[in-house]
Structure formats: structure tokens, C-alpha cells
Design a protein around this motif. Structure first.
Motif, PDB file in Angstrom:
ATOM      1  N   TYR A  62       8.935  13.765 -13.389  1.00 51.32           N
ATOM      2  CA  TYR A  62       9.412  12.985 -14.491  1.00 51.32           C
ATOM      3  C   TYR A  62       9.133  11.356 -14.096  1.00 51.32           C
ATOM      4  N   ARG A  63       9.404  11.050 -12.822  1.00 51.01           N
ATOM      5  CA  ARG A  63       9.232   9.707 -12.413  1.00 51.01           C
ATOM      6  C   ARG A  63       8.126   9.170 -12.504  1.00 51.01           C
ATOM      7  N   GLY A  64       7.116   9.998 -12.122  1.00 48.33           N
ATOM      8  CA  GLY A  64       5.697   9.611 -12.348  1.00 48.33           C
ATOM      9  C   GLY A  64       5.221   9.593 -13.739  1.00 48.33           C
ATOM     10  N   ILE A  65       5.680  10.296 -14.492  1.00 49.30           N
ATOM     11  CA  ILE A  65       5.160  10.141 -15.921  1.00 49.30           C
ATOM     12  C   ILE A  65       5.684   8.708 -16.618  1.00 49.30           C
ATOM     13  N   ARG A  66       7.227   8.731 -16.220  1.00 45.58           N
ATOM     14  CA  ARG A  66       7.660   7.312 -16.563  1.00 45.58           C
ATOM     15  C   ARG A  66       6.982   6.184 -16.305  1.00 45.58           C
ATOM     16  N   HIS A  67       6.399   6.216 -14.934  1.00 42.95           N
ATOM     17  CA  HIS A  67       5.674   5.195 -14.413  1.00 42.95           C
ATOM     18  C   HIS A  67       4.284   5.012 -15.215  1.00 42.95           C
ATOM     19  N   LEU A  68       3.754   6.135 -15.468  1.00 43.09           N
ATOM     20  CA  LEU A  68       2.483   6.312 -16.184  1.00 43.09           C
ATOM     21  C   LEU A  68       2.530   5.387 -17.494  1.00 43.09           C
ATOM     22  N   ARG A  69       3.643   5.911 -18.154  1.00 47.80           N
ATOM     23  CA  ARG A  69       3.806   5.379 -19.755  1.00 47.80           C
ATOM     24  C   ARG A  69       4.500   3.941 -19.772  1.00 47.80           C
ATOM     25  N   GLY A  70       4.946   3.535 -18.447  1.00 53.42           N
ATOM     26  CA  GLY A  70       5.558   2.128 -18.543  1.00 53.42           C
ATOM     27  C   GLY A  70       6.801   2.093 -19.153  1.00 53.42           C
ATOM     28  N   LEU A  71       7.663   3.163 -19.044  1.00 56.29           N
ATOM     29  CA  LEU A  71       9.225   3.301 -19.528  1.00 56.29           C
ATOM     30  C   LEU A  71       9.955   3.141 -18.436  1.00 56.29           C
ATOM     31  N   PRO A  72      11.240   2.837 -18.599  1.00 57.71           N
ATOM     32  CA  PRO A  72      12.228   2.820 -17.392  1.00 57.71           C
ATOM     33  C   PRO A  72      12.315   4.419 -16.703  1.00 57.71           C
ATOM     34  N   ARG A 110       0.822  -1.082   0.022  1.00 59.72           N
ATOM     35  CA  ARG A 110      -0.054  -0.057  -0.065  1.00 59.72           C
ATOM     36  C   ARG A 110       0.750   1.344  -0.091  1.00 59.72           C
ATOM     37  N   GLU A 111       1.744   0.973   0.792  1.00 59.56           N
ATOM     38  CA  GLU A 111       2.836   2.281   0.974  1.00 59.56           C
ATOM     39  C   GLU A 111       3.319   2.641  -0.383  1.00 59.56           C
ATOM     40  N   ILE A 112       3.953   1.616  -0.975  1.00 56.99           N
ATOM     41  CA  ILE A 112       4.668   1.686  -2.313  1.00 56.99           C
ATOM     42  C   ILE A 112       3.621   2.465  -3.413  1.00 56.99           C
ATOM     43  N   GLY A 113       2.462   1.663  -3.391  1.00 56.04           N
ATOM     44  CA  GLY A 113       1.431   2.250  -4.358  1.00 56.04           C
ATOM     45  C   GLY A 113       0.984   3.569  -4.072  1.00 56.04           C
ATOM     46  N   LEU A 114       0.944   3.946  -2.950  1.00 56.04           N
ATOM     47  CA  LEU A 114       0.834   5.488  -2.598  1.00 56.04           C
ATOM     48  C   LEU A 114       1.748   6.359  -3.054  1.00 56.04           C
ATOM     49  N   ASN A 115       3.045   5.862  -2.855  1.00 54.64           N
ATOM     50  CA  ASN A 115       4.190   6.781  -3.330  1.00 54.64           C
ATOM     51  C   ASN A 115       3.925   7.003  -4.857  1.00 54.64           C
ATOM     52  N   LEU A 116       3.822   5.946  -5.695  1.00 49.74           N
ATOM     53  CA  LEU A 116       3.690   5.808  -6.918  1.00 49.74           C
ATOM     54  C   LEU A 116       2.609   6.921  -7.350  1.00 49.74           C
ATOM     55  N   LYS A 117       1.403   6.793  -6.853  1.00 49.51           N
ATOM     56  CA  LYS A 117       0.330   7.791  -7.140  1.00 49.51           C
ATOM     57  C   LYS A 117       0.614   9.092  -7.045  1.00 49.51           C
ATOM     58  N   ARG A 118       1.467   9.300  -5.751  1.00 46.64           N
ATOM     59  CA  ARG A 118       1.752  10.796  -5.559  1.00 46.64           C
ATOM     60  C   ARG A 118       2.717  11.335  -6.737  1.00 46.64           C
ATOM     61  N   LEU A 119       3.664  10.467  -6.835  1.00 52.58           N
ATOM     62  CA  LEU A 119       4.408  10.872  -8.092  1.00 52.58           C
ATOM     63  C   LEU A 119       3.887  11.084  -9.376  1.00 52.58           C
TER      64      LEU A 119
END
Length: 131
Positions: free
Chosen positions: A88-98, A73-82
Motif C-alpha cells: 500500500y505504501r509503495g503504491i501511494r509513493h508511486l502515485r504521488g499521494l499521501p 541512498r538508503e531511503i531511496g532503496l527503502n522506497l524502491k523496495r516498497l
């Protein structure tokens, strides 16, 4: 198979290895838990008594380790916050890129998935000579 904090751990493995099946417990943490619970290293998980299992559970809880559902849950919330702040990191996660600066022109297949070939689709009527 023994159950520790809702996770089935394999009985044939040594306890310091079997504890790693719990999400959030790695090699160092597993050894530390064994030391706190006074369990000799090399003991097989199937050979543990109920008292030893409860000592392990207490060692995990007293050590204030974030594991399993709370950690996920903590990791998921961190990603949602980004992603929410559009960094930049949040956008990379959204797009499924490194995320951590790896190259993407070649490689990066783990993140990007299998190749999607982009090519020219030939007109089926072109061969027949129909205009």
C-alpha cells in the motif's frame, strides 16, 4: 564557511545549529556531536580551528551516524523496495499521494501538486450554429 564531510556549513551560525545543515543531523544529534567533540556550545562555526573541525568529523564517524549520500541512498532503496513489492505504501509513493493516512478529498496539495481542473470543453462550432 567551513566544510564538514563535503558540506558547506554557514559560518555566522552557532555550531550546534550549523551542523544541522548536514543531511541526517538534527537538533539532538548535533548537540551529541558537539559534546563528543568537546566543543563549547555557542561557538560560531567561523571561529572553529582546524583541530576542532577534525574533532567534529571524528565524532560523526565514530558515532556511526548515517548521513548525506549514504542516508539518501538508503531511503531511496527503502522506497524502491516498497514499490517493488506493491504494498500500500509503495503504491501511494508511486502515485504521488499521501502515504500516512491523511485525507485526500480536500487538502493534500503538497503531495498532489497544484489543482488540475477537469471541466467540459465546449465545441467551438456550437455557437456558430454550424451542424
Amino acid at each position: 564557511m567551513a566544510r564538514i564531510i563535503g558540506v558547506e556549513i554557514p559560518g555566522e551560525k552557532r555550531i550546534e545549529i550549523a551542523l544541522r545543515y548536514i543531511y541526517g543531523i538534527g537538533p539532538t544529534t548535533a548537540l551529541e556531536i558537539c559534546r563528543r567533540a568537546n566543543i563549547p556550545l555557542g561557538t560560531r562555526a567561523k571561529d572553529l580551528t582546524e583541530q576542532q573541525l577534525s574533532q567534529i568529523v571524528h565524532a560523526i564517524q565514530d558515532g556511526k551516524y548515517v548521513i548525506e549520500g549514504d542516508l539518501r541512498r538508503e531511503i531511496g532503496l527503502n522506497l524502491k523496495r516498497l514499490q517493488a513489492i506493491k504494498c500500500y505504501r509503495g503504491i501511494r509513493h508511486l502515485r504521488g499521494l499521501p502515504v500516512r493516512g491523511q485525507r485526500t478529498q480536500t487538502n493534500a496539495r503538497t503531495r498532489k501538486g497544484p489543482r488540475k481542473t477537469v471541466g467540459v470543453v465546449r465545441n467551438p462550432n456550437a455557437k456558430a450554429g454550424i451542424h
